[in-house]
Every structure is written in structure tokens, then in C-alpha cells.
Design a protein around this motif. Sequence first.
Motif, PDB file in Angstrom:
ATOM      1  N   ALA A  21       0.822  -1.205   0.000  1.00  0.00           N
ATOM      2  CA  ALA A  21       0.000   0.000   0.000  1.00  0.00           C
ATOM      3  C   ALA A  21       0.860   1.260   0.000  1.00  0.00           C
ATOM      4  O   ALA A  21       2.066   1.214   0.230  1.00  0.00           O
ATOM      5  CB  ALA A  21      -0.931  -0.006   1.209  1.00  0.00           C
ATOM      6  N   GLU A  31       7.667  -1.218   4.756  1.00  0.00           N
ATOM      7  CA  GLU A  31       7.290  -2.406   3.989  1.00  0.00           C
ATOM      8  C   GLU A  31       8.485  -3.311   3.734  1.00  0.00           C
ATOM      9  O   GLU A  31       8.364  -4.546   3.795  1.00  0.00           O
ATOM     10  CB  GLU A  31       6.640  -1.983   2.674  1.00  0.00           C
ATOM     11  CG  GLU A  31       5.261  -1.373   2.862  1.00  0.00           C
ATOM     12  CD  GLU A  31       4.690  -0.764   1.613  1.00  0.00           C
ATOM     13  OE1 GLU A  31       3.477  -0.489   1.584  1.00  0.00           O
ATOM     14  OE2 GLU A  31       5.447  -0.560   0.626  1.00  0.00           O
ATOM     15  N   THR A 229      -5.857   3.444  -0.946  1.00  0.00           N
ATOM     16  CA  THR A 229      -4.533   3.277  -0.362  1.00  0.00           C
ATOM     17  C   THR A 229      -3.849   2.000  -0.835  1.00  0.00           C
ATOM     18  O   THR A 229      -2.637   1.978  -1.020  1.00  0.00           O
ATOM     19  CB  THR A 229      -4.634   3.257   1.176  1.00  0.00           C
ATOM     20  OG1 THR A 229      -5.337   4.415   1.603  1.00  0.00           O
ATOM     21  CG2 THR A 229      -3.256   3.259   1.817  1.00  0.00           C
ATOM     22  N   ALA A 230      -4.616   0.934  -1.049  1.00  0.00           N
ATOM     23  CA  ALA A 230      -4.003  -0.362  -1.328  1.00  0.00           C
ATOM     24  C   ALA A 230      -4.412  -0.983  -2.661  1.00  0.00           C
ATOM     25  O   ALA A 230      -3.634  -1.650  -3.303  1.00  0.00           O
ATOM     26  CB  ALA A 230      -4.328  -1.344  -0.201  1.00  0.00           C
ATOM     27  N   CYS A 245      -1.059  -8.222   2.443  1.00  0.00           N
ATOM     28  CA  CYS A 245      -1.155  -6.773   2.283  1.00  0.00           C
ATOM     29  C   CYS A 245      -0.391  -6.077   3.404  1.00  0.00           C
ATOM     30  O   CYS A 245      -0.616  -6.352   4.579  1.00  0.00           O
ATOM     31  CB  CYS A 245      -2.618  -6.322   2.287  1.00  0.00           C
ATOM     32  SG  CYS A 245      -2.839  -4.528   2.157  1.00  0.00           S
ATOM     33  N   ASN A 247       0.211  -2.431   4.977  1.00  0.00           N
ATOM     34  CA  ASN A 247      -0.310  -1.071   5.011  1.00  0.00           C
ATOM     35  C   ASN A 247       0.445  -0.270   6.071  1.00  0.00           C
ATOM     36  O   ASN A 247       0.302  -0.516   7.264  1.00  0.00           O
ATOM     37  CB  ASN A 247      -1.807  -1.073   5.341  1.00  0.00           C
ATOM     38  CG  ASN A 247      -2.348   0.325   5.526  1.00  0.00           C
ATOM     39  OD1 ASN A 247      -2.113   1.198   4.699  1.00  0.00           O
ATOM     40  ND2 ASN A 247      -3.073   0.545   6.610  1.00  0.00           N
ATOM     41  N   HIS A 282      -6.586   5.618   6.456  1.00  0.00           N
ATOM     42  CA  HIS A 282      -6.858   4.351   7.125  1.00  0.00           C
ATOM     43  C   HIS A 282      -8.351   4.062   7.192  1.00  0.00           C
ATOM     44  O   HIS A 282      -8.774   2.904   7.071  1.00  0.00           O
ATOM     45  CB  HIS A 282      -6.262   4.345   8.529  1.00  0.00           C
ATOM     46  CG  HIS A 282      -6.175   2.984   9.134  1.00  0.00           C
ATOM     47  ND1 HIS A 282      -7.020   2.541  10.126  1.00  0.00           N
ATOM     48  CD2 HIS A 282      -5.343   1.939   8.870  1.00  0.00           C
ATOM     49  CE1 HIS A 282      -6.706   1.299  10.449  1.00  0.00           C
ATOM     50  NE2 HIS A 282      -5.692   0.912   9.712  1.00  0.00           N
ATOM     51  N   PHE A 285      -9.195   2.772   3.900  1.00  0.00           N
ATOM     52  CA  PHE A 285      -8.614   1.442   3.741  1.00  0.00           C
ATOM     53  C   PHE A 285      -9.452   0.392   4.468  1.00  0.00           C
ATOM     54  O   PHE A 285      -9.738  -0.685   3.912  1.00  0.00           O
ATOM     55  CB  PHE A 285      -7.187   1.442   4.286  1.00  0.00           C
ATOM     56  CG  PHE A 285      -6.539   0.084   4.339  1.00  0.00           C
ATOM     57  CD1 PHE A 285      -6.039  -0.499   3.196  1.00  0.00           C
ATOM     58  CD2 PHE A 285      -6.441  -0.618   5.535  1.00  0.00           C
ATOM     59  CE1 PHE A 285      -5.447  -1.750   3.233  1.00  0.00           C
ATOM     60  CE2 PHE A 285      -5.852  -1.866   5.586  1.00  0.00           C
ATOM     61  CZ  PHE A 285      -5.350  -2.428   4.423  1.00  0.00           C
ATOM     62  N   GLU A 305       0.264  -4.237   9.527  1.00  0.00           N
ATOM     63  CA  GLU A 305       0.305  -2.791   9.631  1.00  0.00           C
ATOM     64  C   GLU A 305       0.762  -2.396  11.035  1.00  0.00           C
ATOM     65  O   GLU A 305       0.724  -3.219  11.957  1.00  0.00           O
ATOM     66  CB  GLU A 305      -1.068  -2.187   9.330  1.00  0.00           C
ATOM     67  CG  GLU A 305      -2.160  -2.599  10.295  1.00  0.00           C
ATOM     68  CD  GLU A 305      -3.509  -1.969   9.940  1.00  0.00           C
ATOM     69  OE1 GLU A 305      -3.643  -1.390   8.844  1.00  0.00           O
ATOM     70  OE2 GLU A 305      -4.432  -2.054  10.780  1.00  0.00           O
TER      71      GLU A 305
END
Length: 397
Positions: A21, A31, A229-230, A245, A247, A282, A285, A305
Motif C-alpha cells: 500500500a 514495507e 490506499t491499497a 497486504c 499497510n 486508514h 482502507f 500494519e
Amino acid sequence: MKASARSRTARKKSKIALVCAGGGVTGALYEIGCLKALDETLDLDLTGLDAYVGVSGGAFVASLLASGFGPGEIYREITTGGASPFGVPAASIFRLGVAEYARRALRLPSATLKAMKALFSGDASTPRDVFYPFLEVIPPGLLDNSGVEEFLRHLLARFAKTNDFRKLSTPLRIVAVDLDRGETVAFGDKEHRAVTISEAVQASTALPGLYRPVRLKGRDYVDGGVTKTAHINLAIREGADLIICINPLVPISNGARGTSLGPLSSHGVDTVLGQVLRILLHGRFEYGLDRYRTEHPEVDILLIEPTRDDLTMFRYDIMRYSARKALTRHGRATALETLKDRRSDLKKTLARHGVRFRKEAVSGRGPERPSEEHKAQSAQALAAALDTLDRSISASR
């Protein structure tokens, strides 16, 4: 790291996708740390997945993995690498773009006439009406991020990696937004393969206001995080059964477990805007994630996340470079803790897709497990370019 034959056989029936994301530079660093933790913990080759989706800073990370650069080498060189490039030009990743400022300056006489007319005609009711014409003199973005494209293009060429979506062995989707049409574009799909991977990443990382829109094939594009966002839906569209995923942007829960900063309103505007940005992104998301889980219950989504009390991720604005080593290590350490805490719940879910936890997996904040040497010079070049950018930003302050 190569997946074992058993793992590859077990997961033939499942497609696994990675979604990185948006979150600016600090998000990309987080990430990379999380991917290192996944690489250490799971018996899964993160460079051999079935689909990759990247947004904004995550686009850079996803493009590297889809091109075969492993999490271990990237992580190692960001956290320990030096400042010398290895075959990749050490040009500044972000540039001022003086030519654009010069072109905009040509509009100054016209803007001045409009301001004078508003002032003396009586049409101006507030000072803002007088200064408004001068906004057209300001470029659509303060900086030019063409260095992102240049660096990635040279990096891929240096290590004989393709810069053509059509030649990749696995689908890669890089998300940007068409500025004039207001539409999301997934570079790499059948309709948007004419641009190169490096051009698509440049477009996806063009944060509005800070960076100028990127013009490709006659269209202007901005950061892919503007709409979502993603973009998990792109992984679902590719037939993914398991989606990992990451984030990086989560609002802080101020006052929770020792995170009290006092009223956020008592801090600077950057703190307030940073929290507001995280709340907006968020919230959007979470809404999308709930919808995907409802509409596609057959798809498992593994979300990693920051926690709501993560001061380290909140402390730095999304474009902060100078703390990249600490942020990358922090991403690894917190992801290891998350995977450890959720191991019992995740074990069955991952097993359905032929993915298992490593018996020798590192737990908590333990020492880093050495990774395989896989073209380490590519990661060193990445670290060198970041060092160059850090110095150029510091010099401009």
C-alpha cells in the motif's frame, strides 16, 4: 530464498499475491522491513508470487520484488549499505526542476495585471482576491520526481532485468491516477502496458502538491493513493486466493499504552496534518477491506500494519529519508512480533494455501537471520541513491 519443492507443490491450487500500500518513503521503508520478517518467518519465496500490486511508495517495493530482487538483499543494504553506487548513477532522486519554474515565471506579468485590475476595480473584497491570480505562477508541484524513473531504469538495466511489463514472468500492477479524468489506472494491465515499469513507478509516486504530475503518452498522472490506499481489488482480479497486504499508514491512538504526546493540537501543523492524513487514508482502507472480505469470503487476506500505539511510525512524516535505517529495522521487528502473536491463528489459514511457518523462524526482536547473497550490488545502489537524496534534501534546508 527459494521455496521448497514441497511448498511449491502444496500451493499449486492457490494463487498468492502481495499488495504494498501507499505511504510515501517511510511507508516503503516499513514495507521492506516487514517483507524481511515475512522472508524469515514463512516458507515462501516472496520473489515468486503470482501477482504484485504497488501503490505510491509501495510501487517501488513491489516492482523490485516482481523483478526478482529479494527482501533480504534490499533490507541488508538499506540498513548497512554505504554511500557509494555500484554501477548506478547517483543522481538526485527528486529534483527542483528549474526549467518549470522559469516557464511559470513567464506568467507573472499576466498575473500581476489581473491582481491590479482586481485591486483597483473594486472587485476584490478580500486580500485573497488580489493574490489569487499569482497562484497560476506556482508550478503544479514543488519538485520533479523524474529521478525515480531514472534510478529504477538504470538499476533494472544494470542487473539485466526487464523494464517491460509484458516480459515479466508474473503480473505487476502499478497504480496511478489520471489527473484530468479522475480515473484510477493500473499500469501493467492489458490496456496500460505501453509505458515502462520505471515510468509507471514515477507516476505512482507523484504525491500531489509536492511533486509535479507525470506526463506519459499524453496523459498526466499523480499518486495512486489518491483514490485508494491499497487497491486490493486488483489482486482479487488476478485470481489471488491469499493476499498479503502491508499497510504502513495508521493513525496514532494518543494516550494509549504510554503513547501520550499531550493534545496533538498543541504540536505543529505537521503533526496535525500527519494525523488527519492517516485518519482519512486508514478509514478508507478499512472500509475497502471490510467490503472485499464480505464480497470475496473465499479470499484470505493477511494484513500487516503498525499498531495504533506505534510512535516510531507516527513520529516521522511520510517523506522522511534520514531515519530510513531505523524505520526499516522497526518494520522488521514489529512484523516479527505480529507474526509471533498471531501464529496460532495464521497457521491454519496459511496452511490452506501451502504456506508454512519456518521451524527456525526468528521470534520477537531477535537477531537478524543472514539472507542469501543475491546480486547484493543492486541493493547497495538503492541505499546509495537514498544517501544522495538525503544529502540533497539536507543541503536545501
